[in-house]
Design a protein around this motif. Structure first.
Motif, PDB file in Angstrom:
ATOM      1  N   ALA A 153      37.541  50.317  77.479  1.00 43.16           N
ATOM      2  CA  ALA A 153      36.890  49.841  76.254  1.00 43.16           C
ATOM      3  C   ALA A 153      36.444  48.404  76.490  1.00 43.16           C
ATOM      4  CB  ALA A 153      37.839  49.918  75.063  1.00 43.16           C
ATOM      5  N   TRP A 154      35.235  48.089  76.030  1.00 40.95           N
ATOM      6  CA  TRP A 154      34.680  46.757  76.240  1.00 40.95           C
ATOM      7  C   TRP A 154      34.118  46.191  74.942  1.00 40.95           C
ATOM      8  CZ3 TRP A 154      33.402  50.925  79.339  1.00 40.95           C
ATOM      9  CH2 TRP A 154      33.700  50.836  80.706  1.00 40.95           C
ATOM     10  N   PHE A 155      34.029  44.886  74.925  1.00 37.00           N
ATOM     11  CA  PHE A 155      33.121  44.209  74.006  1.00 37.00           C
ATOM     12  C   PHE A 155      32.582  42.991  74.731  1.00 37.00           C
ATOM     13  CE2 PHE A 155      31.758  41.100  70.892  1.00 37.00           C
ATOM     14  CZ  PHE A 155      30.905  41.877  70.130  1.00 37.00           C
ATOM     15  N   VAL A 156      31.267  42.882  74.785  1.00 41.01           N
ATOM     16  CA  VAL A 156      30.594  41.724  75.369  1.00 41.01           C
ATOM     17  C   VAL A 156      29.779  41.083  74.258  1.00 41.01           C
ATOM     18  CG1 VAL A 156      28.993  40.887  77.123  1.00 41.01           C
ATOM     19  CG2 VAL A 156      30.459  42.871  77.610  1.00 41.01           C
ATOM     20  N   GLY A 157      30.047  39.810  73.985  1.00 39.90           N
ATOM     21  CA  GLY A 157      29.358  39.150  72.890  1.00 39.90           C
ATOM     22  C   GLY A 157      29.071  37.695  73.193  1.00 39.90           C
ATOM     23  N   TYR A 158      28.176  37.127  72.391  1.00 39.69           N
ATOM     24  CA  TYR A 158      27.807  35.731  72.621  1.00 39.69           C
ATOM     25  C   TYR A 158      27.308  35.086  71.341  1.00 39.69           C
ATOM     26  CZ  TYR A 158      23.133  37.885  73.090  1.00 39.69           C
ATOM     27  OH  TYR A 158      21.981  38.612  72.890  1.00 39.69           O
ATOM     28  N   THR A 159      27.431  33.777  71.317  1.00 36.37           N
ATOM     29  CA  THR A 159      26.845  32.923  70.288  1.00 36.37           C
ATOM     30  C   THR A 159      25.804  32.061  71.000  1.00 36.37           C
ATOM     31  OG1 THR A 159      28.300  31.012  70.568  1.00 36.37           O
ATOM     32  CG2 THR A 159      29.137  32.843  69.217  1.00 36.37           C
ATOM     33  N   ASP A 178      26.209  29.247  71.872  1.00 36.85           N
ATOM     34  CA  ASP A 178      26.935  28.274  72.688  1.00 36.85           C
ATOM     35  C   ASP A 178      27.832  28.879  73.763  1.00 36.85           C
ATOM     36  OD1 ASP A 178      26.207  25.816  71.043  1.00 36.85           O
ATOM     37  OD2 ASP A 178      27.151  27.077  69.514  1.00 36.85           O
ATOM     38  N   LEU A 179      28.258  30.132  73.582  1.00 36.66           N
ATOM     39  CA  LEU A 179      29.273  30.668  74.490  1.00 36.66           C
ATOM     40  C   LEU A 179      29.175  32.187  74.572  1.00 36.66           C
ATOM     41  CD1 LEU A 179      31.824  30.036  76.224  1.00 36.66           C
ATOM     42  CD2 LEU A 179      33.173  30.367  74.130  1.00 36.66           C
ATOM     43  N   LEU A 180      29.369  32.705  75.787  1.00 39.37           N
ATOM     44  CA  LEU A 180      29.416  34.148  76.015  1.00 39.37           C
ATOM     45  C   LEU A 180      30.782  34.509  76.577  1.00 39.37           C
ATOM     46  CD1 LEU A 180      26.800  36.495  77.577  1.00 39.37           C
ATOM     47  CD2 LEU A 180      29.103  36.428  78.559  1.00 39.37           C
ATOM     48  N   ALA A 181      31.331  35.630  76.126  1.00 40.78           N
ATOM     49  CA  ALA A 181      32.613  36.101  76.649  1.00 40.78           C
ATOM     50  C   ALA A 181      32.645  37.618  76.580  1.00 40.78           C
ATOM     51  CB  ALA A 181      33.777  35.515  75.851  1.00 40.78           C
ATOM     52  N   SER A 182      33.469  38.220  77.423  1.00 41.19           N
ATOM     53  CA  SER A 182      33.615  39.674  77.406  1.00 41.19           C
ATOM     54  C   SER A 182      35.092  40.036  77.446  1.00 41.19           C
ATOM     55  CB  SER A 182      32.879  40.317  78.589  1.00 41.19           C
ATOM     56  OG  SER A 182      33.429  39.863  79.817  1.00 41.19           O
ATOM     57  N   ILE A 206      39.812  41.317  69.678  1.00 41.20           N
ATOM     58  CA  ILE A 206      40.365  40.367  70.653  1.00 41.20           C
ATOM     59  C   ILE A 206      39.333  39.289  70.969  1.00 41.20           C
ATOM     60  CG2 ILE A 206      41.175  40.119  73.034  1.00 41.20           C
ATOM     61  CD1 ILE A 206      42.343  42.953  72.799  1.00 41.20           C
ATOM     62  N   TRP A 207      38.087  39.717  71.145  1.00 44.79           N
ATOM     63  CA  TRP A 207      36.998  38.775  71.418  1.00 44.79           C
ATOM     64  C   TRP A 207      36.875  37.760  70.285  1.00 44.79           C
ATOM     65  CZ3 TRP A 207      32.553  37.310  68.976  1.00 44.79           C
ATOM     66  CH2 TRP A 207      31.575  36.668  69.742  1.00 44.79           C
ATOM     67  N   ALA A 208      36.912  38.235  69.043  1.00 41.86           N
ATOM     68  CA  ALA A 208      36.778  37.339  67.893  1.00 41.86           C
ATOM     69  C   ALA A 208      37.919  36.332  67.853  1.00 41.86           C
ATOM     70  CB  ALA A 208      36.739  38.153  66.600  1.00 41.86           C
ATOM     71  N   SER A 209      39.131  36.780  68.141  1.00 42.38           N
ATOM     72  CA  SER A 209      40.280  35.881  68.133  1.00 42.38           C
ATOM     73  C   SER A 209      40.114  34.769  69.163  1.00 42.38           C
ATOM     74  CB  SER A 209      41.558  36.679  68.408  1.00 42.38           C
ATOM     75  OG  SER A 209      42.686  35.832  68.447  1.00 42.38           O
ATOM     76  N   PHE A 210      39.624  35.129  70.346  1.00 39.59           N
ATOM     77  CA  PHE A 210      39.402  34.128  71.388  1.00 39.59           C
ATOM     78  C   PHE A 210      38.293  33.155  70.995  1.00 39.59           C
ATOM     79  CE2 PHE A 210      36.524  33.006  74.883  1.00 39.59           C
ATOM     80  CZ  PHE A 210      37.333  32.124  75.588  1.00 39.59           C
ATOM     81  N   MET A 211      37.174  33.690  70.497  1.00 41.56           N
ATOM     82  CA  MET A 211      36.016  32.845  70.200  1.00 41.56           C
ATOM     83  C   MET A 211      36.307  31.853  69.074  1.00 41.56           C
ATOM     84  SD  MET A 211      33.563  33.590  72.349  1.00 41.56           S
ATOM     85  CE  MET A 211      31.905  33.333  71.732  1.00 41.56           C
ATOM     86  N   LYS A 212      37.085  32.256  68.095  1.00 42.81           N
ATOM     87  CA  LYS A 212      37.428  31.338  67.009  1.00 42.81           C
ATOM     88  C   LYS A 212      38.139  30.104  67.545  1.00 42.81           C
ATOM     89  CE  LYS A 212      37.844  34.871  63.396  1.00 42.81           C
ATOM     90  NZ  LYS A 212      38.794  35.623  62.531  1.00 42.81           N
ATOM     91  N   LYS A 213      39.026  30.313  68.501  1.00 41.18           N
ATOM     92  CA  LYS A 213      39.761  29.182  69.083  1.00 41.18           C
ATOM     93  C   LYS A 213      38.890  28.398  70.057  1.00 41.18           C
ATOM     94  CE  LYS A 213      44.230  31.516  68.630  1.00 41.18           C
ATOM     95  NZ  LYS A 213      45.404  32.078  69.350  1.00 41.18           N
ATOM     96  N   ALA A 214      38.074  29.107  70.834  1.00 40.01           N
ATOM     97  CA  ALA A 214      37.249  28.434  71.837  1.00 40.01           C
ATOM     98  C   ALA A 214      36.169  27.566  71.200  1.00 40.01           C
ATOM     99  CB  ALA A 214      36.612  29.467  72.760  1.00 40.01           C
ATOM    100  N   LEU A 215      35.714  27.946  70.008  1.00 48.85           N
ATOM    101  CA  LEU A 215      34.609  27.228  69.365  1.00 48.85           C
ATOM    102  C   LEU A 215      35.059  26.392  68.172  1.00 48.85           C
ATOM    103  CD1 LEU A 215      31.955  30.110  69.421  1.00 48.85           C
ATOM    104  CD2 LEU A 215      32.011  28.083  70.892  1.00 48.85           C
ATOM    105  N   VAL A 216      36.353  26.163  68.059  1.00 50.04           N
ATOM    106  CA  VAL A 216      36.871  25.473  66.883  1.00 50.04           C
ATOM    107  C   VAL A 216      36.257  24.082  66.712  1.00 50.04           C
ATOM    108  CG1 VAL A 216      38.865  24.501  68.112  1.00 50.04           C
ATOM    109  CG2 VAL A 216      38.990  24.898  65.631  1.00 50.04           C
ATOM    110  N   ASN A 217      35.882  23.438  67.808  1.00 54.30           N
ATOM    111  CA  ASN A 217      35.299  22.093  67.729  1.00 54.30           C
ATOM    112  C   ASN A 217      33.782  22.098  67.921  1.00 54.30           C
ATOM    113  OD1 ASN A 217      37.813  20.747  67.342  1.00 54.30           O
ATOM    114  ND2 ASN A 217      38.239  20.949  69.541  1.00 54.30           N
TER     115      ASN A 217
END
Length: 228
Positions: free
Chosen positions: A42-48, A50-54, A81-92
């Motif tokens: 199972a995958w999710f690949v997403g980006y804003t 400012d940042l891409l993560a999978s 899981i991706w959303a949880s990571f991105m919220k922390k990675a982009l907090v600033n």
């Protein structure tokens, strides 16, 4: 550049109304879910902007399905899981939108059924992005104005002489169970309303808050939504 923007626009729909809803965060997001047919990956690949993560969930042994307590794990879990990571990675990092290049026509309001420009009679609308010059130019003909409806509050006509019998004039027999054909009729109109403001919906109103209502002509709201 234009093609890349259109692809991003489509992938935003995956999060807004598709299989990637679990990836919703506090900023514009585009992405795609993926699950192998035998449920071993199972995958999710997403980006804003400012940042891409999978995120990948699976086993080294590809023959073993991914599950917890016998329950299969799908790409929706990867999206969360991706959303949880991105919220922390982009907090600033301040939220920003995907910049539209020249040659793009965004936010064209179309009928969700016909794909033509929407009218007040279309029960469901959506907003799409097009390469300039490729957007629809004709209005929807699938949905037509509603028919006029009798106003049954009006009294039936009364003969000037109660002793007169309509049959004496060789008129067809009157079905007393049907409303008179001379009843005054009022035209009905279909209008899209913002459920939050009660005013006419605009392209800024969230689709989930836009509803279609029928009014007697002249009684429908006239002002556009001032909340969104």
């Amino acid at each position: 550049e234009n093609t890349a923007y259109l692809v991003t626009d489509m992938l935003r729909g995956v999060i807004m109304r598709g299989t990637g809803r679990g990836a919703t965060i506090d900023r514009p997001v585009a992405g795609k879910t993926g699950t192998s047919s035998d449920n071993t990956n199972a995958w999710f690949v997403g980006y804003t902007p400012d940042l891409l993560a999978s995120v990948w969930i699976g086993n080294d042994a590809q023959r073993i399905p991914i599950e917890i307590d016998g329950n299969p794990i799908g790409s929706g879990t990867a999206a969360r899981i991706w959303a949880s990571f991105m919220k922390k990675a982009l907090v600033n990092t301040a939220p920003s939108d995907f910049p539209a290049p020249s040659g793009i026509t965004p936010g064209v309001e179309i009928c969700a059924n016909s794909g033509a420009l929407s009218t007040v009679y279309c029960p469901e609308i959506k907003y799409e992005t097009y390469l300039a010059g490729t957007e629809p130019t004709e209005s929807c003909i699938l949905h037509q104005p509603s028919m006029t409806f009798p106003n049954y509050d009006e009294p039936d006509p009364v003969f000037p002489d109660e002793n007169l019998n309509p049959e004496s004039f060789n008129q067809p027999e009157v079905n007393q169970n049907q409303p008179s054909s001379n009843v005054k009729r009022k035209r009905q109109v279909i209008v899209r309303i913002c459920s939050e403001s009660g005013m006419l919906a605009t392209e800024n109103c969230p689709q989930s808050q836009v509803m279609t209502e029928i009014f007697t002509e002249g009684e429908e709201p006239q002002e556009k939504c001032n909340v969104h």
